[in-house]
Design a protein around this motif. Structure first.
Motif, PDB file in Angstrom:
ATOM      1  N   PRO A 176     -35.018 -11.168  89.824  1.00  0.00           N
ATOM      2  CA  PRO A 176     -35.922 -11.912  88.944  1.00  0.00           C
ATOM      3  C   PRO A 176     -35.465 -13.367  88.784  1.00  0.00           C
ATOM      4  N   ILE A 177     -36.411 -14.276  88.812  1.00  0.00           N
ATOM      5  CA  ILE A 177     -36.134 -15.703  88.629  1.00  0.00           C
ATOM      6  C   ILE A 177     -36.843 -16.144  87.354  1.00  0.00           C
ATOM      7  N   ALA A 178     -36.055 -16.486  86.341  1.00  0.00           N
ATOM      8  CA  ALA A 178     -36.601 -16.825  85.021  1.00  0.00           C
ATOM      9  C   ALA A 178     -36.581 -18.331  84.816  1.00  0.00           C
ATOM     10  N   ILE A 179     -37.681 -18.875  84.323  1.00  0.00           N
ATOM     11  CA  ILE A 179     -37.730 -20.299  83.976  1.00  0.00           C
ATOM     12  C   ILE A 179     -38.000 -20.416  82.480  1.00  0.00           C
ATOM     13  N   SER A 180     -37.447 -21.451  81.878  1.00  0.00           N
ATOM     14  CA  SER A 180     -37.623 -21.667  80.448  1.00  0.00           C
ATOM     15  C   SER A 180     -37.634 -23.161  80.160  1.00  0.00           C
ATOM     16  N   ASP A 181     -38.482 -23.568  79.257  1.00  0.00           N
ATOM     17  CA  ASP A 181     -38.573 -24.968  78.862  1.00  0.00           C
ATOM     18  C   ASP A 181     -38.908 -25.010  77.372  1.00  0.00           C
ATOM     19  N   TRP A 182     -38.389 -26.012  76.678  1.00  0.00           N
ATOM     20  CA  TRP A 182     -38.668 -26.173  75.256  1.00  0.00           C
ATOM     21  C   TRP A 182     -39.346 -27.527  75.053  1.00  0.00           C
ATOM     22  N   VAL A 183     -40.483 -27.515  74.363  1.00  0.00           N
ATOM     23  CA  VAL A 183     -41.253 -28.741  74.177  1.00  0.00           C
ATOM     24  C   VAL A 183     -41.654 -28.878  72.715  1.00  0.00           C
ATOM     25  N   ALA A 184     -41.661 -30.105  72.237  1.00  0.00           N
ATOM     26  CA  ALA A 184     -42.069 -30.397  70.861  1.00  0.00           C
ATOM     27  C   ALA A 184     -42.765 -31.751  70.829  1.00  0.00           C
ATOM     28  N   GLY A 185     -43.489 -31.998  69.747  1.00  0.00           N
ATOM     29  CA  GLY A 185     -44.098 -33.298  69.528  1.00  0.00           C
ATOM     30  C   GLY A 185     -43.415 -34.020  68.382  1.00  0.00           C
ATOM     31  N   ARG A 186     -43.740 -35.279  68.227  1.00  0.00           N
ATOM     32  CA  ARG A 186     -43.278 -36.023  67.062  1.00  0.00           C
ATOM     33  C   ARG A 186     -44.297 -35.825  65.937  1.00  0.00           C
ATOM     34  N   GLU A 187     -43.813 -35.780  64.714  1.00  0.00           N
ATOM     35  CA  GLU A 187     -44.652 -35.433  63.570  1.00  0.00           C
ATOM     36  C   GLU A 187     -45.908 -36.285  63.472  1.00  0.00           C
ATOM     37  N   ASP A 188     -45.785 -37.597  63.694  1.00  0.00           N
ATOM     38  CA  ASP A 188     -46.901 -38.507  63.422  1.00  0.00           C
ATOM     39  C   ASP A 188     -47.764 -38.807  64.645  1.00  0.00           C
ATOM     40  N   GLN A 208     -51.503 -34.194  66.027  1.00  0.00           N
ATOM     41  CA  GLN A 208     -50.822 -35.129  65.131  1.00  0.00           C
ATOM     42  C   GLN A 208     -50.510 -34.433  63.808  1.00  0.00           C
ATOM     43  N   TRP A 209     -49.486 -34.895  63.143  1.00  0.00           N
ATOM     44  CA  TRP A 209     -49.003 -34.323  61.884  1.00  0.00           C
ATOM     45  C   TRP A 209     -48.572 -32.856  62.066  1.00  0.00           C
ATOM     46  N   ASN A 210     -47.733 -32.673  63.060  1.00  0.00           N
ATOM     47  CA  ASN A 210     -47.185 -31.352  63.340  1.00  0.00           C
ATOM     48  C   ASN A 210     -45.804 -31.221  62.701  1.00  0.00           C
ATOM     49  N   ASN A 211     -45.201 -30.033  62.807  1.00  0.00           N
ATOM     50  CA  ASN A 211     -43.909 -29.780  62.155  1.00  0.00           C
ATOM     51  C   ASN A 211     -42.707 -30.106  63.028  1.00  0.00           C
ATOM     52  N   GLN A 212     -42.933 -30.638  64.250  1.00  0.00           N
ATOM     53  CA  GLN A 212     -41.874 -31.065  65.174  1.00  0.00           C
ATOM     54  C   GLN A 212     -41.021 -29.915  65.714  1.00  0.00           C
ATOM     55  N   ILE A 213     -41.391 -28.668  65.429  1.00  0.00           N
ATOM     56  CA  ILE A 213     -40.620 -27.517  65.907  1.00  0.00           C
ATOM     57  C   ILE A 213     -40.857 -27.326  67.404  1.00  0.00           C
ATOM     58  N   TYR A 214     -39.793 -26.971  68.117  1.00  0.00           N
ATOM     59  CA  TYR A 214     -39.898 -26.756  69.556  1.00  0.00           C
ATOM     60  C   TYR A 214     -40.600 -25.437  69.869  1.00  0.00           C
ATOM     61  N   HIS A 215     -41.414 -25.463  70.919  1.00  0.00           N
ATOM     62  CA  HIS A 215     -42.088 -24.273  71.434  1.00  0.00           C
ATOM     63  C   HIS A 215     -41.467 -23.928  72.791  1.00  0.00           C
ATOM     64  N   GLN A 216     -41.154 -22.660  73.013  1.00  0.00           N
ATOM     65  CA  GLN A 216     -40.607 -22.249  74.297  1.00  0.00           C
ATOM     66  C   GLN A 216     -41.729 -21.832  75.238  1.00  0.00           C
ATOM     67  N   VAL A 217     -41.675 -22.363  76.454  1.00  0.00           N
ATOM     68  CA  VAL A 217     -42.561 -21.936  77.533  1.00  0.00           C
ATOM     69  C   VAL A 217     -41.690 -21.234  78.560  1.00  0.00           C
ATOM     70  N   SER A 218     -41.997 -19.982  78.885  1.00  0.00           N
ATOM     71  CA  SER A 218     -41.127 -19.217  79.781  1.00  0.00           C
ATOM     72  C   SER A 218     -41.946 -18.319  80.697  1.00  0.00           C
ATOM     73  N   HIS A 219     -41.312 -17.939  81.794  1.00  0.00           N
ATOM     74  CA  HIS A 219     -41.952 -17.041  82.762  1.00  0.00           C
ATOM     75  C   HIS A 219     -40.860 -16.424  83.625  1.00  0.00           C
ATOM     76  N   VAL A 220     -41.085 -15.184  84.075  1.00  0.00           N
ATOM     77  CA  VAL A 220     -40.156 -14.511  84.977  1.00  0.00           C
ATOM     78  C   VAL A 220     -40.912 -14.124  86.241  1.00  0.00           C
ATOM     79  N   PHE A 221     -40.438 -14.610  87.391  1.00  0.00           N
ATOM     80  CA  PHE A 221     -40.992 -14.207  88.681  1.00  0.00           C
ATOM     81  C   PHE A 221     -40.323 -12.905  89.117  1.00  0.00           C
TER      82      PHE A 221
END
Length: 252
Positions: free
Chosen positions: A136-148, A179-192
């Motif tokens: 299995p090949i697993a990929i993971s990325d964490w993305v967030a926005g700036r609050e404003d 816009q006006w988000n909580n700045q928390i990171y979201h994980q994007v992941s997948h396993v081949f």
């Protein structure tokens, strides 16, 4: 790496031969983690995972740590395209729990992209193992926005054959953070899994921009990106390629 006996496992020593053909052993345990990681970074990936990782709990932690792989690979692997005012690196506004790296790549007001291609054969895997066992090949990325400021994010990962033709692909629908988000990171992941024979490369790319076209760096933020090949250590082949801010580790 030296061994303390023919029937024993790997040991925390290195063995050198002098000009006078005297064998000298050096105990590496007294070294602090940062020095030991620097020493280990000169070893091939297969040696790190199949031998060094088995020495002790401490060595297992060091080998599994992204810090060692950052030291090993430096700044080279990312291909970067700068949009707007280009990429910058900042500290995370909201921490990623458990992540060693708390810095992030920040995009600008036009698409900023990064890509990297991992050669699985150079990382220590043989063609037979990849084709027959298909780990299995697993990929993971964490993305967030700036609050404003809102932002957009896209990811594309391809498993490639030797001729660079795509065998399997993962892409996520465009993620938009308002816009006006909580700045928390979201994980994007997948396993081949069960991807079939012929895979030789993993091509990873992601990009981001803001939704308001503000000059500067108010946009999508990426951190702790990773590509991991999951294999049983008893199969004598395993490698974890952690690419979380590899190329910006010296800025921390």
């Amino acid at each position: 790496m030296g061994q303390s006996g023919s029937n024993e496992g790997p040991s925390a020593t290195i063995q050198c031969v002098t000009r006078d053909f005297l064998q000298v052993r050096f105990d590496l345990e007294p070294f602090p983690d940062e020095i030991l990681q620097k020493i280990l970074s000169f070893l091939p990936p297969r040696e790190l995972v199949t031998r060094c990782r088995l020495v002790s709990r401490r060595w297992k932690h060091l080998v599994d740590s992204p810090t060692l792989w950052k030291l090993k690979y430096g700044f080279d692997p990312w291909n970067v395209i700068h949009g707007g005012d280009g990429w910058v690196v900042e500290n995370n506004r909201c921490p990623v729990e458990g992540a060693e790296s708390q810095t992030c790549f920040v995009t600008s007001f036009f698409w900023c992209s990064k890509s990297q291609t991992i050669d699985l054969l150079k990382e220590g895997f043989c063609e037979h193992y990849l084709d027959v066992h298909q780990p299995p090949i697993a990929i993971s990325d964490w993305v967030a926005g700036r609050e404003d400021c809102g932002c957009m994010y896209e990811i594309n990962v391809h498993l490639l054959a030797a001729d660079r033709q795509s065998i399997k692909t993962f892409s996520n629908p465009t993620l938009q953070i308002d816009q006006w988000n909580n700045q928390i990171y979201h994980q994007v992941s997948h396993v081949f899994e069960n991807y079939g024979p012929g895979v030789r490369f993993v091509q990873f790319s992601h990009k981001g921009k803001d939704t308001l076209f503000w000059k500067g760096w108010y946009r999508a933020r990426f951190t702790n990106t990773s590509v991991t090949v999951r294999c049983n250590v008893n199969e004598n082949q395993r490698v974890a390629c952690e690419h979380s801010a590899f190329h910006w580790s010296r800025h921390r």
